[in-house]
Design a protein around this motif. Structure first.
Motif, PDB file in Angstrom:
ATOM      1  N   SER A  38       0.815  -1.217   0.000  1.00  0.00           N
ATOM      2  CA  SER A  38       0.000   0.000   0.000  1.00  0.00           C
ATOM      3  C   SER A  38       0.847   1.264   0.000  1.00  0.00           C
ATOM      4  O   SER A  38       0.431   2.298  -0.533  1.00  0.00           O
ATOM      5  N   SER A  39       2.045   1.211   0.564  1.00  0.00           N
ATOM      6  CA  SER A  39       2.882   2.408   0.667  1.00  0.00           C
ATOM      7  C   SER A  39       3.314   2.958  -0.685  1.00  0.00           C
ATOM      8  O   SER A  39       3.667   4.136  -0.797  1.00  0.00           O
ATOM      9  N   MET A  40       3.290   2.135  -1.737  1.00  0.00           N
ATOM     10  CA  MET A  40       3.711   2.584  -3.071  1.00  0.00           C
ATOM     11  C   MET A  40       2.536   3.059  -3.929  1.00  0.00           C
ATOM     12  O   MET A  40       2.733   3.580  -5.028  1.00  0.00           O
ATOM     13  N   ALA A  41       1.322   2.902  -3.441  1.00  0.00           N
ATOM     14  CA  ALA A  41       0.149   3.327  -4.217  1.00  0.00           C
ATOM     15  C   ALA A  41       0.098   4.838  -4.378  1.00  0.00           C
ATOM     16  O   ALA A  41      -0.512   5.343  -5.341  1.00  0.00           O
TER      17      ALA A  41
ATOM     18  N   ILE B 212      -3.265  -3.443  -7.244  1.00  0.00           N
ATOM     19  CA  ILE B 212      -2.539  -3.339  -5.987  1.00  0.00           C
ATOM     20  C   ILE B 212      -2.396  -4.717  -5.344  1.00  0.00           C
ATOM     21  O   ILE B 212      -3.384  -5.431  -5.187  1.00  0.00           O
ATOM     22  N   ASP B 213      -1.177  -5.096  -5.041  1.00  0.00           N
ATOM     23  CA  ASP B 213      -0.939  -6.310  -4.275  1.00  0.00           C
ATOM     24  C   ASP B 213      -0.666  -5.878  -2.842  1.00  0.00           C
ATOM     25  O   ASP B 213       0.457  -5.524  -2.488  1.00  0.00           O
ATOM     26  N   PHE B 214      -1.719  -5.880  -2.029  1.00  0.00           N
ATOM     27  CA  PHE B 214      -1.553  -5.546  -0.618  1.00  0.00           C
ATOM     28  C   PHE B 214      -0.727  -6.606   0.102  1.00  0.00           C
ATOM     29  O   PHE B 214      -0.145  -6.352   1.146  1.00  0.00           O
ATOM     30  N   VAL B 215      -0.707  -7.812  -0.424  1.00  0.00           N
ATOM     31  CA  VAL B 215      -0.053  -8.985   0.162  1.00  0.00           C
ATOM     32  C   VAL B 215      -0.841  -9.441   1.389  1.00  0.00           C
ATOM     33  O   VAL B 215      -1.435 -10.505   1.402  1.00  0.00           O
TER      34      VAL B 215
ATOM     35  N   GLU C 279      -6.295   1.989   2.891  1.00  0.00           N
ATOM     36  CA  GLU C 279      -6.509   0.725   2.174  1.00  0.00           C
ATOM     37  C   GLU C 279      -7.863   0.725   1.471  1.00  0.00           C
ATOM     38  O   GLU C 279      -7.979   0.270   0.327  1.00  0.00           O
ATOM     39  N   GLN C 280      -8.867   1.248   2.141  1.00  0.00           N
ATOM     40  CA  GLN C 280     -10.200   1.308   1.525  1.00  0.00           C
ATOM     41  C   GLN C 280     -10.201   2.264   0.338  1.00  0.00           C
ATOM     42  O   GLN C 280     -10.789   1.972  -0.709  1.00  0.00           O
TER      43      GLN C 280
ATOM     44  N   LEU D  99      -5.682   4.900  10.396  1.00  0.00           N
ATOM     45  CA  LEU D  99      -5.443   5.685   9.184  1.00  0.00           C
ATOM     46  C   LEU D  99      -5.075   4.790   8.004  1.00  0.00           C
ATOM     47  O   LEU D  99      -5.466   5.064   6.864  1.00  0.00           O
ATOM     48  N   LEU D 100      -4.338   3.732   8.278  1.00  0.00           N
ATOM     49  CA  LEU D 100      -3.940   2.836   7.204  1.00  0.00           C
ATOM     50  C   LEU D 100      -5.138   2.071   6.659  1.00  0.00           C
ATOM     51  O   LEU D 100      -5.241   1.851   5.442  1.00  0.00           O
TER      52      LEU D 100
END
Length: 403
Positions: free
Chosen positions: A118-121, A136-139, A172-173, A167-168
């Motif tokens: 998510s940090s690279m989105a 997105i591959d959240f893994v 993510e949503q 917040l994360l």
């Protein structure tokens, strides 16, 4: 044959594949390189990995690799308190990476983007990129890991981790809503995420299972560690030893389980194998019978010659590669239900799942007294080889290779 271009953004250099997140990102990159010209953007947070940057040229058409100072990144991450963002976003933000992403998208007319974590989105989340096919591959569910950290702490730490989790999850949503598909490492993880999201988003969420290189991880009595002499009788834990979940697991095992095993088997040793061990992990060498190797050239000899592997995870999400690798080498693995999540191997394979101090002690003593024959490798061959788990990967992308 002309390969279509694909932008791949990864928070950590996907080579060498020597720890959980890098194993998955490497295999995604390797598989996609067969059909796409990959333009890879990533960070390097370990000086050891700088030597491997040129290796990426085997699979990538172009790369943008940015060295990251962890301490400076942590300070920058704290600006999330000012912007009301999760700290992982400023931690992984770079103006240089943002400029490179825009340049690659325009220069190569890229339509497909694979974002890993998510940090690279944040590099392709803006409205100007809505015409892209963004995967997105959240893994796994990062927000839940932060919530687990919060549950194990008190005071300011608990507040800090709860804030990051909240917040994360909101972020993510937002990404799930904006992107075409959201991928997770297991069916269990995908279903858990669906439960957190609005019903309107559930069709965007799917699993893409992890695998294991069964040609590399296979039983081989000839494997010998090059760095050190292996103990005669030992059990093993493998993993990156600067990762909190692994640190927590070995400390719990060393304090709660190991004394009972050592009291019964005086010659037995517990070997913790993995790079960058924290001070807490290094201090475990003060305990009788515990060895900490640090980074090793090859983890396989330690698995091969161990009596069995343990994965006493108390904090976990997704699939544990350490469990897959030991099973692929046909080793008994004694693990918690958290460590088995997503793998779900039946008892007949020889995988031993227990929770709680006394149950873990009993399972280890039983295995030491009367080792059970293993059938775990066949389960891995049937369910967790990379060619099988990545079959549906190409179906996610809009463009296709053309002659």
């Amino acid at each position: 044959m002309t390969k279509p271009p694909l932008l791949m953004l990864v928070h950590r250099i996907p080579y060498p594949p020597n720890k959980g997140d890098k194993i998955r990102s490497f295999n995604l990159m390797k598989q996609l390189s067969l059909d796409y010209e990959i333009h890879l953007g990533c960070f390097v947070d370990d000086e050891f990995d700088l030597q491997y940057i040129t290796k990426l040229n085997q699979w990538c058409k172009s790369t943008r690799v940015i060295s990251q100072n962890k301490w400076l990144a942590k300070l920058i991450g704290l600006t999330g308190f000012i912007s009301n963002k999760p700290i992982t976003l400023p931690y992984y933000f770079s103006l240089g990476m943002q400029a490179w992403v825009k340049k690659m998208l325009h220069q190569h007319k890229i339509k497909d983007v694979l974002v890993y974590s998510s940090s690279m989105a944040q590099y392709v989340e803006q409205d100007q990129f809505t015409d892209l096919n963004r995967i997105i591959d959240f893994v796994d569910i990062d927000s839940d890991k932060w919530q687990q950290y919060a549950s194990k702490n008190t005071g300011i730490k608990r507040w800090f981790y709860q804030r990051e989790a909240r917040l994360l999850q909101q972020y993510e949503q937002h990404i799930c809503q904006s992107f075409t598909k959201s991928l997770f490492v297991s069916n269990d993880e995908a279903e858990a995420f669906r439960q957190l999201m609005p019903k309107s988003l559930v069709d965007k969420i799917q699993s893409l299972l992890n695998g294991v290189d069964t040609d590399f991880f296979k039983p081989d009595s000839e494997l010998t560690a090059t760095e050190t002499k292996l103990p005669k009788q030992f059990i093993v834990f493998t993993g990156a030893m600067d990762y909190w979940a692994n640190i927590d697991a070995v400390i719990w095992f060393s304090q709660q389980v190991w004394p009972s095993l050592k009291a019964k088997y005086s010659e037995l040793e517990f070997v913790i194998v993995g790079g960058k061990p924290s001070a807490e992990v290094r201090n475990l060498t003060l305990v009788d019978g515990i060895k900490v190797t640090g980074r090793v050239v090859d983890v396989r000899p330690y698995i091969q010659h161990s009596l069995f592997a343990v994965a006493p995870m108390l904090i976990a999400r997704g699939i544990q590669n350490k469990v897959l690798e030991a099973m692929a080498m046909n080793k008994a693995v004694i693990c918690t239900s958290m460590a088995m999540e997503g793998i779900n191997a039946p008892k007949e394979t020889g995988a031993i799942v227990v929770d709680g101090k006394q149950e873990f002690i009993a399972a280890c003593l039983n295995q030491l007294k009367q080792p059970q024959p293993q059938l775990s490798r066949q389960w891995i061959l049937d369910h967790f080889t990379w060619p099988n788990t990545l079959k549906q990967l190409l179906n996610l992308f809009a463009t296709r290779p053309s002659a």
